[in-house]
Design a protein around this motif. Structure first.
Motif, short mmCIF file in Angstrom:
data_model
loop_
_atom_site.label_atom_id
_atom_site.label_comp_id
_atom_site.label_asym_id
_atom_site.label_seq_id
_atom_site.Cartn_x
_atom_site.Cartn_y
_atom_site.Cartn_z
N LEU A 1 8.00 2.34 -10.09
CA LEU A 1 8.85 3.27 -9.97
C LEU A 1 8.27 4.51 -9.42
O LEU A 1 8.68 5.14 -8.53
N ASP A 2 7.18 4.77 -10.12
CA ASP A 2 6.20 5.75 -9.47
C ASP A 2 5.86 5.80 -7.80
O ASP A 2 5.99 6.73 -7.14
N ARG A 3 5.74 4.58 -7.51
CA ARG A 3 5.61 4.14 -6.05
C ARG A 3 6.66 4.29 -5.24
O ARG A 3 6.73 4.84 -4.12
N ILE A 4 7.72 3.41 -5.80
CA ILE A 4 9.03 3.16 -4.88
C ILE A 4 9.61 4.57 -4.72
O ILE A 4 10.21 4.95 -3.62
N LEU A 5 9.33 5.51 -5.52
CA LEU A 5 10.32 6.58 -5.74
C LEU A 5 9.49 7.97 -5.02
O LEU A 5 10.04 8.98 -4.35
N ASP A 6 8.45 7.73 -4.91
CA ASP A 6 7.42 8.99 -4.99
C ASP A 6 6.53 8.71 -3.75
O ASP A 6 5.63 9.60 -3.47
N LYS A 7 6.03 7.49 -3.18
CA LYS A 7 5.28 7.09 -2.25
C LYS A 7 6.02 6.39 -0.91
O LYS A 7 7.12 6.16 -1.00
N GLY A 8 5.19 5.82 -0.25
CA GLY A 8 5.75 5.24 0.73
C GLY A 8 6.32 6.17 1.94
O GLY A 8 6.24 7.36 2.05
N VAL A 9 6.58 5.48 3.25
CA VAL A 9 6.65 6.05 4.39
C VAL A 9 8.11 6.66 4.38
O VAL A 9 9.33 6.23 3.72
N ILE A 10 8.41 8.07 4.57
CA ILE A 10 9.73 8.83 4.72
C ILE A 10 9.94 8.76 6.21
O ILE A 10 9.45 9.47 7.10
N PRO A 62 0.74 -1.09 -0.04
CA PRO A 62 -0.04 0.00 0.09
C PRO A 62 0.86 1.38 0.01
O PRO A 62 0.73 2.09 0.84
N PHE A 63 1.56 1.46 -1.21
CA PHE A 63 2.50 2.75 -1.13
C PHE A 63 1.72 3.87 -1.00
O PHE A 63 2.32 4.79 -0.37
N SER A 64 0.49 4.10 -1.60
CA SER A 64 -0.07 5.44 -2.08
C SER A 64 -1.16 5.57 -0.62
O SER A 64 -1.60 6.59 -0.44
N PHE A 65 -1.05 4.74 0.57
CA PHE A 65 -1.65 4.80 1.59
C PHE A 65 -1.18 4.54 2.79
O PHE A 65 -1.44 4.14 4.01
N VAL A 66 0.08 5.28 2.97
CA VAL A 66 0.77 5.01 4.13
C VAL A 66 0.58 5.88 5.10
O VAL A 66 0.76 5.62 6.25
#
Lengths: 237, 68
Positions: free
Chosen positions: B17-26, A219-223
């Motif tokens: 790529l769109d997810r792993i580089l731009d989304k996810g917990v920072i 869930p990358f877009s919903f963290v």
């Protein structure tokens, strides 16, 4: 140094049985209710396809063991204490995020359309007068607004029925002129089949659109609320 | 590899790529990618989007060619 792939709950039995970067063992760093999925690393991983796939493979392996919040590619911390501190100070948000994504996956949707934007066919107008020029640009901006409205209506017709099958969703209309809709859906695992059936129906009902659905993804877009548990972003140093 | 498999692979990589580089917990971390690296990948992403669109057009043209 320690590379962080994902955050999970501290009650997962074990670390995923998968090799991380530099073929290192993947382990868990636990801190009061949350845990980081990590591996030791000597040097920064290059941004290339193999490494992106490796990061994803570790996240997916962790996802098989419990709920995960994937961490952005390229996250390195000095040592395990630094990892523990980093997850402990945002324990509340991370725990809330983990509860929200539990038992759910992300599906991505990209919809392309071919619209007649009028520019290709319109003959080049040489503005003979200021009045002609103004009329032409008024007409052009009217066409742009009209296209935008048409796109929003069509995107809504695709997005709404899918969003109703999802716990949460994100949606962007026309972020390029060919891309009608770019959306992500947080879907219960048991609803994935129903989601795909709905998508099949929408595909049949809209033969002029090209739909690309990928996933299930972590869930990358919903963290987190508002698109990310972004705290103290020291990215791009 | 046939065209539709190739297209699906490209879209999947693009979405990843769109997810792993731009989304996810920072996390409060040294994100080690430089701005130049990210820019480079996003130029690549744009190229991928256009390649998907090009493949789509090629597919559509081919379909029209077959039906006529």
């Amino acid at each position: 140094m320690i590379y962080v792939y994902a955050v999970t709950t501290s009650n997962v039995r074990s670390a995923p049985d998968v090799k991380g970067f530099e073929e290192a063992e993947v382990s868990l760093v636990r801190a009061r209710g949350v845990a980081a999925v990590v591996s030791p690393i000597q040097s920064n991983p290059d941004l290339d396809e193999a490494n992106v796939l490796r990061h994803e493979a570790v996240v997916e392996a962790a996802m098989a063991l419990g709920p995960v919040l994937p961490v952005r590619f390229g996250t390195l911390l000095a040592d395990e204490d630094a990892v523990r501190e980093a997850i402990e100070i945002r324990r509340t948000e991370l725990a809330a995020g983990l509860r929200r994504v539990k038992g759910r996956v992300e599906l991505a949707l990209r919809v392309l359309w071919s619209h007649d934007d009028g520019h290709a066919s319109r003959p080049a107008v040489s503005a003979a007068s200021g009045r002609d020029y103004l009329l032409t640009s008024l007409e052009q901006s009217r066409q742009v607004r009209c296209l935008r409205r048409r796109a929003e209506a069509r995107a809504r017709d695709i997005h709404r029925p899918l969003a109703s099958l999802a716990a949460d969703s994100t949606c962007h209309v026309l972020n390029t002129s060919r891309q009608l809709l770019l959306a992500a859906y947080l879907v219960d695992r048991r609803s994935v089949a129903a989601f795909r059936r709905e998508l099949d129906q929408l595909t049949s009902a809209n033969p002029d659109l090209r739909m690309f659905c990928t996933g299930p993804w972590p869930p990358f877009s919903f963290v987190g609320a508002g698109g990310g548990v972004a705290v103290a972003t020291s990215a791009h140093e | 590899m046939n065209q539709s498999v190739l297209r699906e692979k490209r879209v999947t990589l693009l979405d990843l790529l769109d997810r792993i580089l731009d989304k996810g917990v920072i996390l409060d971390a040294r994100i080690t990618l430089s701005v130049a690296d990210i820019d480079l990948v996003y130029v690549g992403l744009k190229a991928l989007v256009s390649s998907v669109e090009t493949l789509e057009r090629a597919r559509t043209t081919a379909a029209i060619g077959r039906s006529s």
